[in-house]
Design a protein around this motif. Structure first.
Motif, PDB file in Angstrom:
ATOM      1  N   VAL A 331       0.862  -1.184   0.000  1.00 38.49           N
ATOM      2  CA  VAL A 331       0.000   0.000   0.000  1.00 38.49           C
ATOM      3  C   VAL A 331       0.895   1.230   0.000  1.00 38.49           C
ATOM      4  CG1 VAL A 331      -1.744   1.311   1.270  1.00 38.49           C
ATOM      5  CG2 VAL A 331      -1.824  -1.193   1.262  1.00 38.49           C
ATOM      6  N   ILE A 332       0.595   2.178  -0.887  1.00 44.46           N
ATOM      7  CA  ILE A 332       1.262   3.479  -0.853  1.00 44.46           C
ATOM      8  C   ILE A 332       0.259   4.431  -0.214  1.00 44.46           C
ATOM      9  CG2 ILE A 332       2.307   5.320  -2.206  1.00 44.46           C
ATOM     10  CD1 ILE A 332       3.035   3.241  -4.301  1.00 44.46           C
ATOM     11  N   PRO A 333       0.440   4.736   1.075  1.00 44.15           N
ATOM     12  CA  PRO A 333      -0.608   5.450   1.812  1.00 44.15           C
ATOM     13  C   PRO A 333      -0.634   6.951   1.530  1.00 44.15           C
ATOM     14  CG  PRO A 333       1.250   5.041   3.246  1.00 44.15           C
ATOM     15  CD  PRO A 333       1.597   4.391   1.929  1.00 44.15           C
ATOM     16  N   ARG A 573      -7.684   7.534   3.754  1.00 43.08           N
ATOM     17  CA  ARG A 573      -7.152   7.152   2.448  1.00 43.08           C
ATOM     18  C   ARG A 573      -7.678   7.980   1.274  1.00 43.08           C
ATOM     19  NH1 ARG A 573     -10.657   3.592  -0.278  1.00 43.08           N
ATOM     20  NH2 ARG A 573     -12.475   2.947   0.935  1.00 43.08           N
ATOM     21  N   ARG A 574      -8.590   8.950   1.524  1.00 40.20           N
ATOM     22  CA  ARG A 574      -9.103   9.790   0.436  1.00 40.20           C
ATOM     23  C   ARG A 574      -9.121  11.248   0.878  1.00 40.20           C
ATOM     24  NH1 ARG A 574     -14.067   5.870  -0.735  1.00 40.20           N
ATOM     25  NH2 ARG A 574     -15.016   7.216   0.845  1.00 40.20           N
ATOM     26  N   TYR A 575      -8.466  12.105   0.092  1.00 40.06           N
ATOM     27  CA  TYR A 575      -8.400  13.512   0.476  1.00 40.06           C
ATOM     28  C   TYR A 575      -9.771  14.198   0.446  1.00 40.06           C
ATOM     29  CZ  TYR A 575      -6.518  18.156   1.180  1.00 40.06           C
ATOM     30  OH  TYR A 575      -6.240  19.396   1.710  1.00 40.06           O
ATOM     31  N   PRO A 576     -10.670  13.907  -0.505  1.00 40.82           N
ATOM     32  CA  PRO A 576     -11.983  14.563  -0.491  1.00 40.82           C
ATOM     33  C   PRO A 576     -12.730  14.359   0.830  1.00 40.82           C
ATOM     34  CG  PRO A 576     -11.646  13.506  -2.597  1.00 40.82           C
ATOM     35  CD  PRO A 576     -10.514  13.062  -1.711  1.00 40.82           C
ATOM     36  N   ASP A 577     -12.616  13.176   1.426  1.00 40.89           N
ATOM     37  CA  ASP A 577     -13.270  12.907   2.706  1.00 40.89           C
ATOM     38  C   ASP A 577     -12.699  13.816   3.799  1.00 40.89           C
ATOM     39  OD1 ASP A 577     -13.135  10.623   0.884  1.00 40.89           O
ATOM     40  OD2 ASP A 577     -14.358   9.573   2.361  1.00 40.89           O
TER      41      ASP A 577
END
Length: 720
Positions: A331-333, A573-577
């Motif tokens: 995983v590339i976090p 794991r998601r910038y929009p969140d």
């Protein structure tokens, strides 16, 4: 047409002042009475002070680099559209031609013939000019100039000759091998995987030239294959030093100060339910059944925004990455492991900071009341999908002794899951039944098995709970009329739906009602359920739909048949969140001021566009690593025969998918028992003499003749 440059004095340009001045220039050029002129003449007419003329020229040059303005041969400024020009990203092809993808979603890609690329390479930002020609439904054009080179480095395999070498790019869209002089080889040897920087672009008659800037290792070294894909997609592995420095300052434990003002939910029974190997646990769920028969569902999401401050080094790097990338072996976090796997991960028996969406849901699946709050929780149990599933379907489950106290809650979860899913299906939500592959690797990264990833009721429980919370949050903030980030899935193009309708007619089906309503597509898929063609029809329908993306406008979600939708549930794991959490918290604390609203309205469109782009890059890299490992897995199975199904029909051959999701091609040249005619409309080949047909969805038997790991392709031949 005389206009004042700017009433402010001084030479320091704040961002809003810069944008104001850019807009002033563009308005000036778009004026009906504007005639092309040099930038120096424009500066005079705009009354640019002498102290600001250097900055004015810099703005003009930036606009030219961005493709917003062009400089004519006489040195005069014009908008590209006035010269029948435009800008976009060049997508190359191994055969030398390519396409320009513009930012205008309403415009078709521009076809660029092989002789008119003007040295453009894959991913370059280019200025193009349309010609009078047309290629099918696409306009044709030529590349006028390169605005910006798209690839900082190209990954490939070095092939050395006596006094020089060539790097064969992994990405076939590059088109040409790259010439490397002996002095630019950096000590690399034949068979090394390398990263090349272009020093001289290609011409129609000459290969590009470059120099090796990094040696990744020999093509046969363990791990080099995946590392090559990571470099090809420019995925950042390591975090900058200033990011690690910020992380070191973060407390490992939740303090009394952290908890102040939060809703205390530590006494509420809740669990996480994830895969066995998951480490970034960003969502927990709680559920009770109320006396009125309603359900009280809590979805509790890690409060990453508490630890990642806006504009910090951590935030800048998270925005740059946009998402975590889940490759087949790693995983590339988006965030460093101390945050993603520890401080923000909702591990059991530890206080954790969260944002909670607590909903009261009636027996029909309607959210009749809800609350969004900052909270503190303490997880009772970390559960896996398999264990929860076994508890629910197996009367004799061995896990009942350990988790018996949670069994009633899981049973209520199953009940609510069914209610929510039935409601979604009733309104027209589309569900695809794709088989996901899980590739098993040994210690050195070699694929040793490919298994179908099995979904169960526990997966569905979490999926439905996340969906309903995402919809609830999106709906609230839409009606608050606050700038927000949505997850949008627009209606499909009517032209694609017409073609889909023509295709399914061959199977004796047609759309019931409007093809651009999700319920029509849902009913179509139901017709093929449990048939040999189900997987293929699912795939063709999916290709006919648009891709979901992030937007600052609420455009609805076609696939989910949802009026309101966002991504609230995965800020690790998601910038929009993460961005959404910040908006929610700003609203909860002080409300959204006019200043904050204007700032969000200005920046959210670019956040949405950037995160959509990063999502695409991540998905492509994930698919590429899967394809690579599948070919490696099949390499020692050459000369074996397999049962498969025709998954795609193209002008150059037919693709066949095996039960383990591996896909290969039977080229037209390998179909030598007859002369086969390609029927594009009906997606089939028919033998001229024998009338034998090969159609999409047909079951076939194939012989594996070749497994090319470098090209990540498999070649099949049909077996009678």
């Amino acid at each position: 047409m005389t206009t004042q440059w700017n009433e402010r004095e001084g030479v320091f340009l704040e961002e809003d002042v810069m944008e104001e001045r850019i807009q002033k220039i563009m308005n000036f050029i778009r004026d009906d009475v504007y005639t092309p002129m040099r930038s120096s003449d424009m500066a005079v007419l705009l009354q640019v002070p002498v102290t600001e003329q250097e900055q004015f020229e810099n703005i003009i040059q930036d606009l030219i680099k961005a493709g917003k303005l062009v400089l004519t041969k006489k040195g005069k400024l014009m908008e590209p559209e006035a010269l029948n020009m435009g800008s976009g990203t060049f997508v190359g092809n191994a055969k030398g031609f390519g396409f320009v993808v513009t930012e205008d979603k309403a415009e078709s890609d521009i076809f660029i013939p092989a002789g008119l690329t003007n040295g453009a390479m894959h991913k370059d930002k280019v200025l193009f000019k349309k010609t009078a020609q047309q290629r099918g439904n696409r306009p044709e054009g030529e590349i006028v100039s390169i605005i910006e080179r798209g690839l900082n480095g190209i990954v490939g395999t070095l092939e050395l000759e006596k006094g020089f070498g060539f790097v064969v790019p992994d990405n076939k869209k590059i088109g040409k091998d790259i010439f490397i002089s002996r002095e630019n080889c950096k000590g690399a040897v034949n068979g090394h995987k390398v990263v090349v920087k272009i020093t001289k672009p290609p011409t129609e008659s000459r290969n590009p030239e470059g120099k090796i800037i990094e040696i990744l290792g020999h093509v046969n070294d363990p791990g080099v294959d995946i590392l090559s894909i990571i470099r090809e997609y420019e995925l950042p592995i390591d975090f900058p030093h200033d990011v690690y420095a910020e992380v070191e300052q973060i407390e490992d434990v939740v303090t009394a100060e952290d908890i102040k003002g939060r809703t205390d939910l530590r006494d509420v029974t809740m669990v996480t339910i994830d895969g066995d190997d998951a480490k970034d646990l960003d969502d927990a769920v709680s559920l009770t059944k109320l006396e009125n028969g309603h359900f009280k569902l809590g979805v509790h999401i890690a409060d990453v925004s508490h630890y990642v401050a806006p504009h910090s080094a951590l935030d800048t790097e998270a925005y740059k990455r946009g998402t975590s990338t889940y490759l087949v072996d790693r995983v590339i976090p988006m965030l460093p492991h101390k945050l993603s796997n520890d401080v923000c991960s909702l591990n059991p028996s530890i206080d954790r900071l969260t944002l909670s969406c607590i909903m009261e849901i009636d027996a029909q699946g309607t959210v009749v009341a809800h609350e969004i709050c900052e909270s503190v929780i303490n997880i009772d149990r970390r559960m896996s999908y398999d264990v929860v599933n076994d508890l629910l379907i197996n009367e004799q489950s061995e896990y009942k002794k350990e988790y018996g106290a949670l069994l009633d809650m899981f049973s209520h979860m199953q009940e609510l899951c069914k209610i929510l899913r039935d409601k979604r299906i009733k309104r027209g939500a589309i569900e695809f039944d794709f088989v996901e592959a899980k590739i098993i690797l040994d210690a050195e990264g070699n694929p040793i098995d490919i298994k179908a990833y099995e979904r169960n009721i526990a997966n569905s429980i979490i999926e439905e709970f996340m969906l309903v919370s995402n919809e609830t949050v999106a709906e609230q903030f839409f009606w608050l009329d606050i700038p927000f980030l949505y997850r949008s899935h627009e209606e499909p193009d009517s032209e694609k739906m017409i073609k889909l309708g023509e295709f399914i007619h061959n199977f004796g089906y047609s759309f019931k009602g409007s093809a651009t309503h999700p319920k029509s597509i849902q009913k179509l898929l139901a017709n093929f359920e449990s048939t040999p063609q189900e997987i293929i029809i699912d795939r063709i329908v999916l290709r006919s739909l648009k891709q979901a993306r992030y937007t600052d406008t609420n455009d609805g979600h076609f696939g989910l048949a949802a009026k309101y939708y966002c991504h609230f549930t995965s800020p690790i794991r998601r910038y929009p969140d993460l961005q959404i959490h910040r908006i929610i918290k700003a609203y909860l604390h002080n409300g959204i001021t006019d200043k904050k609203s204007k700032s969000l309205a200005k920046h959210l469109p670019e956040v949405a566009a950037h995160c959509s782009r990063r999502e695409r890059v991540s998905e492509e890299a994930e698919r590429e690593t899967d394809s690579l490992k599948k070919v490696q897995y099949m390499k020692d199975k050459v000369s074996n025969t397999f049962d498969g199904i025709i998954s795609s029909v193209t002008r150059w051959g037919l693709y066949v998918e095996l039960p383990n999701t591996v896909e290969g091609m039977v080229s037209v040249s390998a179909m030598d028992d007859d002369y086969y005619i390609f029927d594009e409309k009906n997606m089939l080949y028919v033998g001229e003499r024998t009338k034998k047909m090969y159609r999409l969805g047909d079951k076939v038997k194939v012989l594996l003749t070749r497994a090319n790991v470098l090209e990540r392709t498999l070649d099949f031949e049909f077996v009678e």
